[in-house]
Design a protein around this motif. Structure first.
Motif, PDB file in Angstrom:
ATOM      1  N   ASP A  67       0.863  -1.190   0.000  1.00 18.45           N
ATOM      2  CA  ASP A  67       0.000   0.000   0.000  1.00 18.45           C
ATOM      3  C   ASP A  67       0.894   1.232   0.000  1.00 18.45           C
ATOM      4  O   ASP A  67       1.356   1.689   1.047  1.00 18.45           O
ATOM      5  CB  ASP A  67      -0.906   0.001   1.234  1.00 18.45           C
ATOM      6  CG  ASP A  67      -2.002  -1.037   1.141  1.00 18.45           C
ATOM      7  OD1 ASP A  67      -2.380  -1.393   0.014  1.00 18.45           O
ATOM      8  OD2 ASP A  67      -2.464  -1.506   2.191  1.00 18.45           O
ATOM      9  N   LYS A  70       1.081   4.908   2.335  1.00 18.99           N
ATOM     10  CA  LYS A  70       0.627   4.701   3.703  1.00 18.99           C
ATOM     11  C   LYS A  70       1.829   4.505   4.627  1.00 18.99           C
ATOM     12  O   LYS A  70       2.847   3.951   4.228  1.00 18.99           O
ATOM     13  CB  LYS A  70      -0.309   3.497   3.789  1.00 18.99           C
ATOM     14  CG  LYS A  70      -1.640   3.717   3.087  1.00 18.99           C
ATOM     15  CD  LYS A  70      -2.596   2.572   3.357  1.00 18.99           C
ATOM     16  CE  LYS A  70      -3.950   2.828   2.695  1.00 18.99           C
ATOM     17  NZ  LYS A  70      -4.908   1.720   2.962  1.00 18.99           N
ATOM     18  N   PRO A 293       2.365  -1.420   4.366  1.00 16.91           N
ATOM     19  CA  PRO A 293       2.398   0.029   4.118  1.00 16.91           C
ATOM     20  C   PRO A 293       3.784   0.480   3.689  1.00 16.91           C
ATOM     21  O   PRO A 293       4.786   0.103   4.294  1.00 16.91           O
ATOM     22  CB  PRO A 293       2.009   0.619   5.477  1.00 16.91           C
ATOM     23  CG  PRO A 293       2.377  -0.431   6.471  1.00 16.91           C
ATOM     24  CD  PRO A 293       2.194  -1.750   5.786  1.00 16.91           C
TER      25      PRO A 293
END
Length: 487
Positions: A67, A70, A293
């Motif tokens: 991701d 993030k 993340p």
């Protein structure tokens, strides 16, 4: 001698007020550069190819998904989902001696800031003197005792900001120590997670190798029995013996890896191996996070401890230029004294202006040197940022390659398992011999060891990715206090 019973300090109070007022009026004048934080990296990607693979990864195929944009929240290792690791990690954060030393260094740096800031306040002291003197007055000569006692005060108006720049420099150095602690915290927690995974991996491989050796021994026994009945030769026995010996060599390095990891964990929690033993980690204790993340490069520069440490060093170097520049200008000081003596109370107030006229080029050289130091710190900062971006790029690619290797090892393991099942079925109906079955078992165990190693690499590179991204380590000293209170 006559004793002085009381001395009024009203003049000193007025002097302090005057000094403070003039300091406020002159405080706006500070020579040297005002520090500005470097711009964040302009790059939008670490490695576009690696990011593309991780962004489009199919989670149903046991591939991690990244991701991007993030940040990591909370304890970075919590994504591994291991309660054993959480327990050991808390012990390490509280007990690790490197972190304890770094914590004390922060306190020392803060005291250095306080000491430098003291130069911005009036300096009050106490003086006393006494002696015997002989004086001639006309034709008469007299001998007498004398003494003087009382407070003294002085104040440097710091009109060019040299002391303020020194405070700024010391403050930046204190900030540097905080980020150095955060970097040490990140290193320690990363080492704990890595050693725990290595311990689990070694234990899993030891189990697989022990099964492999047991199969080799069965194989050797069967070959020897076959030799007695004439269906096997001495060459077959030699081959089976060699295979057993070769596989037995796999065990000592793995047991050493297990013991080294266990000892390393003891040291990381601040204990000797004889005082504390790490729990028996298993690979099943860990969960590979599917959603990882990954912060952007611009965020990395504001979160990773070693980059922030280099930034604080750059700030200190900038302030040092101001200190060296201020040394080239005059100093304005105000001083006062109040003395009680045998003839009464004496007081005096004086202002002094002193500055360099010629110092043999020392002051100019000091300033040029501080400017060079700033340039060096700027280059170090930029290099730290570049290396950090490169490290993240390396780990992102490693995560992709780990996925490919793990998939290949799984295919090899599935093929070996299928071969073993077919040989076992063939043996039951008399189509294959027992030696073929045992050989298939050995191939399966070797494939299992390969899969364990590939799985280990995935866990380790997941840890390295969290470390490379900074692991949300800012303010780690507060986390150490929180864990201490829990224990």
């Amino acid at each position: 001698m006559k004793l002085i019973r009381s001395i009024s300090l009203g003049n000193f109070a007025r002097t302090l007020v005057l000094g403070s007022t003039m300091s406020a009026l002159l405080s706006a004048c500070m020579v040297g550069p005002n520090f500005e934080r470097p711009a964040t990296p302009a790059a939008q990607h670490y490695d576009a190819q690696a990011e593309q693979k991780l962004s489009t990864a199919n989670t149903t195929a046991d591939a991690p998904h990244a991701d991007f944009g993030k940040s990591i929240h909370g304890d970075w290792w919590s994504t591994l989902g291991s309660e054993k690791l959480d327990t050991v990690m808390q012990k390490a954060v509280v007990g690790n001696l490197d972190l304890e030393a770094a914590d004390a260094t922060i306190a020392q740096a803060n005291e250095a800031v306080a000491a430098a800031a003291g130069g911005l306040r009036p300096q009050v002291g106490f003086g006393a003197q006494g002696g015997r003197q002989r004086a001639a007055n006309g034709g008469a000569v007299s001998t007498s005792n004398y003494y003087g006692v009382g407070p003294q005060v002085s104040f440097d108006f710091d009109i060019f900001g040299g002391t303020k720049r020194l405070v700024e420099e010391r403050s930046a150095q204190a900030e540097l120590q905080k980020h150095r602690y955060d970097a040490a915290y990140l290193t320690v927690t990363g080492d704990v997670a890595s050693e725990a995974i290595q311990l689990a991996s070694a234990r899993a491989q030891i189990d697989a190798v022990q099964v492999l050796i047991a199969d080799d021994k069965k194989n050797l026994d069967l070959v020897r029995a076959a030799h007695q009945y004439g269906s096997a030769t001495q060459v077959d026995i030699a081959l089976a013996t060699t295979q057993l010996a070769q596989d037995e060599t796999l065990l000592p390095p793995l047991t050493q890896q297990r013991d080294v990891a266990r000892h390393a964990l003891s040291i990381l929690v601040g204990k000797s191996p004889g005082e504390w033993t790490a729990p028996d980690f298993d690979l099943s204790d860990f969960t590979l996070p599917q959603d990882m993340p990954v912060s952007l490069p611009s965020e990395l520069a504001r979160n990773r401890p070693d980059i922030l440490e280099a930034e604080a060093q750059l700030h200190a170097a900038s302030a040092a230029v101001g200190v060296a520049t201020a040394d080239m200008y005059p100093h304005l000081t105000l001083s006062a004294s109040l003395t009680g003596s045998g003839i009464g109370t004496l007081w005096g107030v004086a202002a002094g202006l002193a500055g360099p006229l010629y110092a043999g080029g020392t002051l100019q050289a000091n300033r040029r040197g501080s400017v060079d130091g700033y340039k060096a710190s700027l280059a170090d900062y930029q290099q730290t940022v570049i290396q950090s971006l490169g490290q993240v790029a390396d780990v992102l690619q490693a995560v992709n390659h780990d996925t490919e290797e793990y998939a290949a090892q799984n295919r090899a393991l599935n093929a070996a398992q299928t071969s073993l099942q077919l040989n076992q079925q063939g043996y039951q109906v008399g189509e294959t011999g027992v030696l073929q079955v045992l050989d298939a078992q050995r191939s399966y165990q070797r494939a299992l060891i390969g899969q364990i190693q590939a799985k280990t690499a995935r866990y380790l590179d997941t840890v390295q990715l969290s470390i490379a991204l900074g692991g949300n380590a800012n303010g780690a000293s507060g986390q150490r206090v929180a864990y201490s209170e829990k224990q």
